[in-house]
Design a protein around this motif. Structure first.
Motif, PDB file in Angstrom:
ATOM      1  N   LEU A  51       0.794  -1.229   0.000  1.00 40.14           N
ATOM      2  CA  LEU A  51       0.000   0.000   0.000  1.00 40.14           C
ATOM      3  C   LEU A  51       0.825   1.277   0.000  1.00 40.14           C
ATOM      4  O   LEU A  51       0.400   2.272  -0.582  1.00 40.14           O
ATOM      5  CB  LEU A  51      -1.012  -0.008   1.145  1.00 40.14           C
ATOM      6  N   ASP A  52       2.012   1.288   0.587  1.00 38.02           N
ATOM      7  CA  ASP A  52       2.836   2.498   0.523  1.00 38.02           C
ATOM      8  C   ASP A  52       3.172   2.840  -0.927  1.00 38.02           C
ATOM      9  O   ASP A  52       3.050   3.999  -1.340  1.00 38.02           O
ATOM     10  CB  ASP A  52       4.122   2.333   1.340  1.00 38.02           C
ATOM     11  N   ALA A  53       3.577   1.834  -1.710  1.00 39.88           N
ATOM     12  CA  ALA A  53       3.912   2.068  -3.118  1.00 39.88           C
ATOM     13  C   ALA A  53       2.659   2.422  -3.926  1.00 39.88           C
ATOM     14  O   ALA A  53       2.699   3.296  -4.794  1.00 39.88           O
ATOM     15  CB  ALA A  53       4.596   0.840  -3.705  1.00 39.88           C
ATOM     16  N   VAL A  54       1.543   1.762  -3.623  1.00 42.14           N
ATOM     17  CA  VAL A  54       0.277   2.048  -4.309  1.00 42.14           C
ATOM     18  C   VAL A  54      -0.142   3.488  -4.037  1.00 42.14           C
ATOM     19  O   VAL A  54      -0.490   4.235  -4.963  1.00 42.14           O
ATOM     20  CB  VAL A  54      -0.812   1.049  -3.870  1.00 42.14           C
ATOM     21  N   ILE A  55      -0.092   3.903  -2.778  1.00 42.03           N
ATOM     22  CA  ILE A  55      -0.498   5.264  -2.405  1.00 42.03           C
ATOM     23  C   ILE A  55       0.417   6.300  -3.047  1.00 42.03           C
ATOM     24  O   ILE A  55      -0.037   7.377  -3.450  1.00 42.03           O
ATOM     25  CB  ILE A  55      -0.538   5.424  -0.866  1.00 42.03           C
ATOM     26  N   GLN A  56       1.686   5.980  -3.183  1.00 42.81           N
ATOM     27  CA  GLN A  56       2.609   6.908  -3.835  1.00 42.81           C
ATOM     28  C   GLN A  56       2.183   7.158  -5.285  1.00 42.81           C
ATOM     29  O   GLN A  56       2.157   8.301  -5.738  1.00 42.81           O
ATOM     30  CB  GLN A  56       4.032   6.357  -3.780  1.00 42.81           C
ATOM     31  N   ILE A  57       1.822   6.114  -6.009  1.00 51.12           N
ATOM     32  CA  ILE A  57       1.334   6.269  -7.394  1.00 51.12           C
ATOM     33  C   ILE A  57      -0.004   7.005  -7.389  1.00 51.12           C
ATOM     34  O   ILE A  57      -0.224   7.934  -8.166  1.00 51.12           O
ATOM     35  CB  ILE A  57       1.200   4.894  -8.082  1.00 51.12           C
ATOM     36  N   GLU A  58      -0.896   6.589  -6.515  1.00 46.70           N
ATOM     37  CA  GLU A  58      -2.252   7.148  -6.448  1.00 46.70           C
ATOM     38  C   GLU A  58      -2.237   8.656  -6.207  1.00 46.70           C
ATOM     39  O   GLU A  58      -2.961   9.412  -6.853  1.00 46.70           O
ATOM     40  CB  GLU A  58      -3.032   6.419  -5.343  1.00 46.70           C
ATOM     41  N   THR A  59      -1.404   9.109  -5.272  1.00 48.11           N
ATOM     42  CA  THR A  59      -1.402  10.532  -4.914  1.00 48.11           C
ATOM     43  C   THR A  59      -0.773  11.405  -5.994  1.00 48.11           C
ATOM     44  O   THR A  59      -1.118  12.585  -6.102  1.00 48.11           O
ATOM     45  CB  THR A  59      -0.706  10.771  -3.564  1.00 48.11           C
ATOM     46  N   VAL A  60       0.120  10.846  -6.794  1.00 51.80           N
ATOM     47  CA  VAL A  60       0.688  11.602  -7.911  1.00 51.80           C
ATOM     48  C   VAL A  60      -0.334  11.723  -9.040  1.00 51.80           C
ATOM     49  O   VAL A  60      -0.448  12.770  -9.672  1.00 51.80           O
ATOM     50  CB  VAL A  60       1.989  10.941  -8.412  1.00 51.80           C
TER      51      VAL A  60
END
Length: 154
Positions: free
Chosen positions: A20-29
């Protein structure tokens, strides 16, 4: 026969809570009003089909699919900004459509912001058609934004 040395190792796998940390990083960009970690956890815990796309073990995208009887609803799909425009979104979407067929899906539906022209162009190129509008579906900086409802026969 061996693959060429410069051929990347492309794989799909189930999304894990640890992703989820990597997913959220993509999502927020990629999104002005991103899903939260809680939204992704809920999808994982609900049994939705939650996949990540990796190239050489680097996560470059993900998708969330909800099956309801013979209908597939694509809830979220995204590719890392560094990998956009290279066909990976199409690859991920085609993979999710194949999974939908394997799960007995006859149609796939999704919502998209009318302002997301690149996504609409991709969806239309794969065969999605506009089916309607969901008024005020998305949060926006000046209130709410409609969603275009799109669908395709699988």
């Amino acid at each position: 026969m061996n693959a060429p040395l410069n051929q990347p190792n492309v794989s799909f796998r189930e999304m894990q809570i640890d992703d989820l940390d990597a997913v959220i990083q993509i999502e927020t960009v990629n999104f002005p009003f991103p899903w939260t970690a809680g939204n992704f956890k809920d999808s994982i815990n609900s049994g939705h089909i939650c996949l990540v796309l990796e190239i050489d073990e680097l996560m470059i995208g993900y998708a969330i699919l909800m099956m309801v009887l013979d209908e597939a609803h694509l809830l979220n799909i995204s590719i890392s900004a560094d990998w956009k425009g290279k066909g990976w979104g199409r690859h991920l979407l085609n993979h999710m459509m194949q999974i939908s067929r394997e799960q007995g899906g006859l149609n796939m539906f999704l919502e998209v912001r009318p302002s997301n022209v690149s996504a609409i162009t991709l969806y239309e190129s794969i065969g999605f058609n506009e089916m309607g509008v969901r008024p005020g579906y998305y949060p926006a900086h000046n209130g709410r934004e409609n969603a275009v409802l799109m669908g395709v026969a699988l």
